[in-house]
Design an enzyme around this catalytic site. Structure first.
Site, PDB file in Angstrom:
ATOM      1  CG  ASP A 175      -8.404  -4.616  -2.816  1.00  0.00           C
ATOM      2  OD1 ASP A 175      -9.624  -4.471  -2.698  1.00  0.00           O
ATOM      3  OD2 ASP A 175      -7.642  -3.704  -3.204  1.00  0.00           O
TER       4      ASP A 175
ATOM      5  CG  HIS B 164      -2.090   0.889   1.099  1.00  0.00           C
ATOM      6  ND1 HIS B 164      -2.041   2.234   1.339  1.00  0.00           N
ATOM      7  CD2 HIS B 164      -3.348   0.603   0.704  1.00  0.00           C
ATOM      8  CE1 HIS B 164      -3.234   2.742   1.095  1.00  0.00           C
ATOM      9  NE2 HIS B 164      -4.050   1.783   0.712  1.00  0.00           N
TER      10      HIS B 164
END
Ligand code: CMC
Length: 463
Positions: A400, A343
């Site tokens: 996700d 991320h």
């Protein structure tokens, strides 16, 4: 729903406690004072580090793995709240009173009826289209819902109404489940009301979009399976209605709660690519529908919301937990980015994955062998990625990674994972567009020109 699922609340509170323990030493608030423009900051490629605007909507602390909506910790909202409350909170700044919540729910229910939009949508070959492409198209059609009504004095013309059995509807298969629940495409007599699209504050358009993107997603889910869309049920919560409009049957309290938590977790997340895309379009004073359509387009990519579908593809490619070592070796040799990990902001475990992992695990033994296998493979992949990259590169599972397994357990197919992400994120997109427009300035960054100068035109036959 919350009272009927105390074990889910326990899972969230345990995840929150784990997060607190593991990030106790990370710094809290690096900076929370108002900015003085122009602001100096260090910017990397992909606008890394750039500050685009001020916001009071949400805060992400990447070192601590901390996500806050309007001052409320995400774990607390998941444990005690609902998507209706959370989306209201994002838009308005405070949690709703009893009356405000009732009125908000009433409006969402009303706006979930998308007569014209669905008629237009099903006239396209939605079942052959990319689901995010179809969702974007449907969202743009929603704008029409109100402009036509404005023209016609608040009422759609009766001639426009078509029965569900006419040729113009692409899919003719009867829905399974509740027989009389087919979307009727009938003219609905409404009293004249202020158009959502024309509402000066933009708030009604936000409500319309939050409600409508859910209806469109559910309709796409059904049309892809050769089924007709289903009318929303005004008695159900937002999450239960979404499930109902997809499956044609009501969820259990457990399924409703899990879907509701997924909606809360995905609702907002700082200046991510899709939020920024929506803001850029809004900053030109384009409308809410086109802005949210741009958010949907940006979300669809595999580096962003599209990663949830990619994760399932990866897990299927790996095959089983026994195949993880070989696959990891190949991925590392090829320097492959592993979907569902890493991320830009989080350099700690993503708090959303902290909730979704245990939710995927809860009662997994009652799932199908295929889902159990996906879950076992995911667990092993997480272990090996953390061992290989975790501490050194600070690469952890993101939102996700486990969401696809949770959705699969709710009977939702991979093509619908990213549209479901969008259903939730509309709350964040609209809240941030609304906030930004109060002090709008058109976005216009620069690009550094590194090309040539002083070239001269040569006619095509002399090149
Ligand atoms: N697998 C392996 N290595 C990775 C990964 C990954 N998923 N993510 C980052 N890295 C490595 C990357 O190779 C780089 O290493 P090095 O410094 O040796 O070159 C380092 O970590 C920094 O990566 P980056 O590409 O500079 O990070 P970024 O901030 O530009 O990209 C990201 C962030 C999310 C696009 C990236 O981590 C990624 O591609 N992840 C996989 C796709 C994914 O799961 N996306 C969902 C993101 S979260 C929810 C959402 O936005 O929808």
């Amino acid at each position: 729903m919350l009272a009927q699922t105390p074990e889910i609340t326990e899972i969230i509170l345990a995840a929150a406690e784990k997060a607190r323990q593991e990030t106790r030493d990370a710094p809290d608030h690096p900076r929370l004072s108002r900015l003085r423009w122009p602001q100096e900051c260090t910017i990397g490629p992909g606008l890394e580090g750039a500050i685009a605007c001020e916001t009071k909507i949400g805060y992400v602390n990447g070192a601590k793995g901390w996500l806050v909506y309007r001052g409320y910790d995400i774990f607390e909202l998941c444990a005690y709240s609902t998507f209706e409350e959370v989306s209201y909170l994002l838009l308005h700044g405070d949690l709703p009173s009893v009356d405000e919540l009732a009125e908000y729910k009433r409006k969402l229910t009303r706006y979930q009826h998308l007569n014209q939009t669905l008629r237009l949508l099903v006239s396209f070959p939605v079942e052959e289209m990319n689901a995010m492409g179809a969702l974007r198209m449907g969202t743009i059609f929603m704008r029409q819902e109100f402009t036509t009504m404005d023209r016609e004095g608040g009422r759609p013309a009766v001639d426009d109404a078509i029965g569900a059995d006419e040729d113009s509807i692409a899919m003719e298969t009867k829905p399974f489940g509740e027989e009389h629940a087919i979307y009727e495409f009938k003219a609905r007599r409404r009293s004249r009301r202020k158009s959502a699209a024309m509402d000066a504050s933009g708030m009604e358009a936000c409500y319309h979009l939050i409600a409508g993107v859910a209806t469109i997603t559910a309709a796409i889910a059904r049309v892809r399976r050769g089924l007709l869309p289903i009318e929303p049920d005004p008695e159900l919560s937002f999450a239960a209605n979404l499930y109902y409009m997809i499956h044609g049957r009501r969820p259990t309290p457990f399924q409703e709660r899990i879907l509701d938590i997924c909606l809360i977790l995905h609702a907002d997340h700082g200046m991510n690519a899709s939020t920024f895309a929506a803001l850029v379009v809004a900053s030109t004073l384009s409308d809410f529908y086109l802005s949210i359509g741009s958010g949907i387009a940006a979300l669809s990519g595999p580096l962003h919301g599209g990663a949830n579908e990619q994760v399932i593809n990866t897990l299927r490619e790996i095959g089983s937990s026994a195949g993880v070592s070989n696959w990891m070796h190949m991925a590392m040799v090829k320097k492959k980015k592993i979907s569902g990990f890493g991320h830009r902001v989080y350099k700690a475990y993503d708090p959303r994955a902290r909730v979704l992992g245990p939710l995927a695990a809860y009662g997994i033994e009652r799932s199908t062998p295929e889902i159990i296998n996906l879950f076992d493979t995911a667990r092993e992949l997480e272990k090996q990625v953390l061992r290989s990259f975790g501490t050194e590169k600070k690469i952890f599972p993101n939102v996700d990674f486990y969401s696809g397994i949770v959705y699969s357990r709710l009977g939702i197919s991979p093509a619908l994972f990213t549209p479901l992400f969008a259903v939730s994120r509309v709350a964040g997109w609209t809240a941030r567009v609304l906030e930004y427009l109060h002090h709008n300035r058109i976005f216009r960054p620069r690009a550094m020109y590194v090309g040539e100068f002083d070239r001269h035109y040569v006619p095509v036959d002399q090149r």
